[in-house]
Design an enzyme around this catalytic site. Structure first.
Site, PDB file in Angstrom:
ATOM      1  N   LYS A 264     -60.447-105.404  52.834  1.00  0.00           N
ATOM      2  CA  LYS A 264     -60.271-104.140  52.959  1.00  0.00           C
ATOM      3  C   LYS A 264     -61.612-103.724  53.220  1.00  0.00           C
ATOM      4  CE  LYS A 264     -58.176 -99.852  51.144  1.00  0.00           C
ATOM      5  NZ  LYS A 264     -57.484 -99.156  50.508  1.00  0.00           N
TER       6      LYS A 264
ATOM      7  N   ARG B 149     -55.570 -90.130  54.341  1.00  0.00           N
ATOM      8  CA  ARG B 149     -55.979 -89.613  53.332  1.00  0.00           C
ATOM      9  C   ARG B 149     -55.619 -88.159  53.582  1.00  0.00           C
ATOM     10  NH1 ARG B 149     -61.998 -92.278  53.243  1.00  0.00           N
ATOM     11  NH2 ARG B 149     -61.299 -94.646  52.548  1.00  0.00           N
TER      12      ARG B 149
ATOM     13  N   GLU C 246     -63.707-113.461  49.332  1.00  0.00           N
ATOM     14  CA  GLU C 246     -62.336-112.424  48.824  1.00  0.00           C
ATOM     15  C   GLU C 246     -61.195-113.314  48.624  1.00  0.00           C
ATOM     16  OE1 GLU C 246     -62.438-109.817  47.217  1.00  0.00           O
ATOM     17  OE2 GLU C 246     -64.295-108.798  47.541  1.00  0.00           O
TER      18      GLU C 246
ATOM     19  N   LYS D 253     -57.385-105.319  56.598  1.00  0.00           N
ATOM     20  CA  LYS D 253     -57.075-103.836  56.833  1.00  0.00           C
ATOM     21  C   LYS D 253     -58.388-103.295  57.232  1.00  0.00           C
ATOM     22  CE  LYS D 253     -55.884 -99.723  54.364  1.00  0.00           C
ATOM     23  NZ  LYS D 253     -55.500 -99.376  52.974  1.00  0.00           N
TER      24      LYS D 253
ATOM     25  N   TYR E 141     -46.778 -97.925  61.052  1.00  0.00           N
ATOM     26  CA  TYR E 141     -46.315 -96.605  61.149  1.00  0.00           C
ATOM     27  C   TYR E 141     -45.239 -96.561  62.266  1.00  0.00           C
ATOM     28  CZ  TYR E 141     -49.524 -95.646  57.758  1.00  0.00           C
ATOM     29  OH  TYR E 141     -50.447 -95.654  56.574  1.00  0.00           O
TER      30      TYR E 141
HETATM   31  C1  PBG Z   1     -55.543 -96.498  48.721  1.00  0.00           C
HETATM   32  C2  PBG Z   1     -55.080 -97.001  50.248  1.00  0.00           C
HETATM   33  C3  PBG Z   1     -55.586 -96.556  51.463  1.00  0.00           C
HETATM   34  C4  PBG Z   1     -54.859 -96.902  52.576  1.00  0.00           C
HETATM   35  C5  PBG Z   1     -53.927 -97.627  52.076  1.00  0.00           C
HETATM   36  N1  PBG Z   1     -54.027 -97.602  50.677  1.00  0.00           N
HETATM   37  C6  PBG Z   1     -56.746 -95.540  51.581  1.00  0.00           C
HETATM   38  C7  PBG Z   1     -58.035 -95.811  51.241  1.00  0.00           C
HETATM   39  O1  PBG Z   1     -58.369 -96.805  50.801  1.00  0.00           O
HETATM   40  O2  PBG Z   1     -58.858 -94.708  51.207  1.00  0.00           O
HETATM   41  C8  PBG Z   1     -55.122 -96.664  54.086  1.00  0.00           C
HETATM   42  C9  PBG Z   1     -53.892 -96.832  54.873  1.00  0.00           C
HETATM   43  C10 PBG Z   1     -53.890 -96.086  56.141  1.00  0.00           C
HETATM   44  O3  PBG Z   1     -55.062 -95.638  56.551  1.00  0.00           O
HETATM   45  O4  PBG Z   1     -52.864 -96.246  57.154  1.00  0.00           O
HETATM   46  N2  PBG Z   1     -56.074 -97.429  48.303  1.00  0.00           N
END
Ligand code: PBG
Length: 337
Positions: free
Chosen positions: A198, A208, A241, A256, A321
């Protein structure tokens, strides 16, 4: 007479020939739909400015979303709660309750639709006044203390009805702690989908906004997540990881965001036997919608191409989405999802 023996265009001549030789096809059963949940009675929904076409839903409205997604063949859902300010704190302690909005939503969907796959996010950001995925103390996002909280949070969500828990926090050692906690609670069948690679990405902005969970600077901890999320410049580190997460008991790993990290998806899918998923994140979705609203690109075609590219890179399934939009388009085009 032409000298050409090799003519790759032969296999592109008609839709049927192209269909025969197509390498990748993103069908509805490869998609998971993220859903934003909010408090409220009855079936209510609220638009999200940065994500045209995506709303926040009360639990009743989530049930309606799930029902219509099932109607087009999408059977996996990732629930993300927008936590009320009253339940946020510096230590994110309300994440441990068994009656959080997330847990109530999970059990409501589980009760009504026993066969769906429910993915629960494990991280503290929705519950933290700092907007960080872990506890902020002494100028740091502290690792081991956070891991203990995440493990208990994962157990609460699994007990509420999640069949998949998905730690998205990037703390070291969290997968092992969650696996041990699940076993200790008798939840040995819960799947762990680790957000393994991530990245500290600019593409999470709309998410957010949707949750009101943007990180804030405090005690010298910056308003970004670069001390725990990965540096976008690093590819090999994703393998470190992923191997750790699999050793610690993850069943699947996820990369991600998606499109900016196709090489990472490919690297993991080639090196590992476990399924690799991709998260086509909020910013990727928002860019498609924004460009389409301005008449610059076709949303449905851009979405289909994005998802196909993720599959071609090696993603076994995709959180997007656009899951229902894509599934509907497949049905319109082929009569099936
Ligand atoms: C929270 C989380 C995030 C996303 C999924 N789980 C945001 C972040 O790490 O700040 C992002 C998903 C998206 O942008 O669609 N830990």
């Amino acid at each position: 007479m032409s000298e050409l023996i090799k003519r790759p265009r032969r296999l592109r001549a008609t839709p049927v020939i192209r269909g025969l030789v197509r390498e990748h096809r993103v069908t509805a059963d490869r998609l998971a739909l993220p859903i934003f949940v909010m408090e409220g009675e009855g079936a209510g929904r609220e638009a999200i400015g940065a994500m045209p076409g995506v709303d926040r839903h009360t639990i009743d409205s989530v049930l309606a979303v799930v029902e219509s997604a099932l109607g087009v063949g999408v059977g996996a859902f990732a629930l993300f709660p927008r936590v009320e300010a009253a339940h946020k704190s510096a230590d994110g302690a309300s994440a441990l309750r068994d009656d959080t909005l997330a847990c109530r939503a999970l059990s409501a969907v589980r009760r009504r639709f026993p066969g769906v796959a429910l993915i629960a996010d494990v991280a503290l950001d929705p519950y933290s006044t700092d907007g960080h995925d872990g506890i902020v103390r002494g100028g740091r996002v502290v690792n081991d203390e956070t891991v203990g909280v995440l493990a208990r949070m994962a157990v609460a969500q699994a007990a509420a009805g999640a069949d998949v828990v998905a730690p998205s926090d990037m703390m070291d050692g969290r997968v092992g702690a969650i696996r041990r906690a699940l076993e200790g609670a008798g939840l040995s069948e819960t799947v762990i989908l680790s957000y393994t690679a991530k990245y500290a990405s600019a593409f999470y902005g709309p998410f957010r906004d949707a949750l009101g969970s943007a990180p804030v600077a405090r005690e010298g901890v910056p308003a970004d997540k670069s001390t725990y999320q990965m540096d976008p410049a690093n590819g090999a580190e994703a393998l470190i990881e992923a191997r750790l997460d699999l050793d610690e008991g993850a069943d699947m790993v996820m990369v991600k965001p998606g499109l900016p990290y196709l090489d990472v998806i490919h690297r993991l899918a080639t090196a590992l036997e476990a399924p690799v998923a991709a998260y086509h994140v909020s910013g990727e979705y928002a860019m498609l919608r924004a460009a389409a609203e301005r008449g610059m690109i076709d949303y449905h075609a851009g979405l289909a191409e994005s998802l196909t590219s993720l599959a071609r890179a090696g993603a076994r399934f995709i959180l997007t989405y656009g899951a229902v939009d894509h599934a509907r388009r497949l049905i319109a085009e082929n009569g099936r999802g």
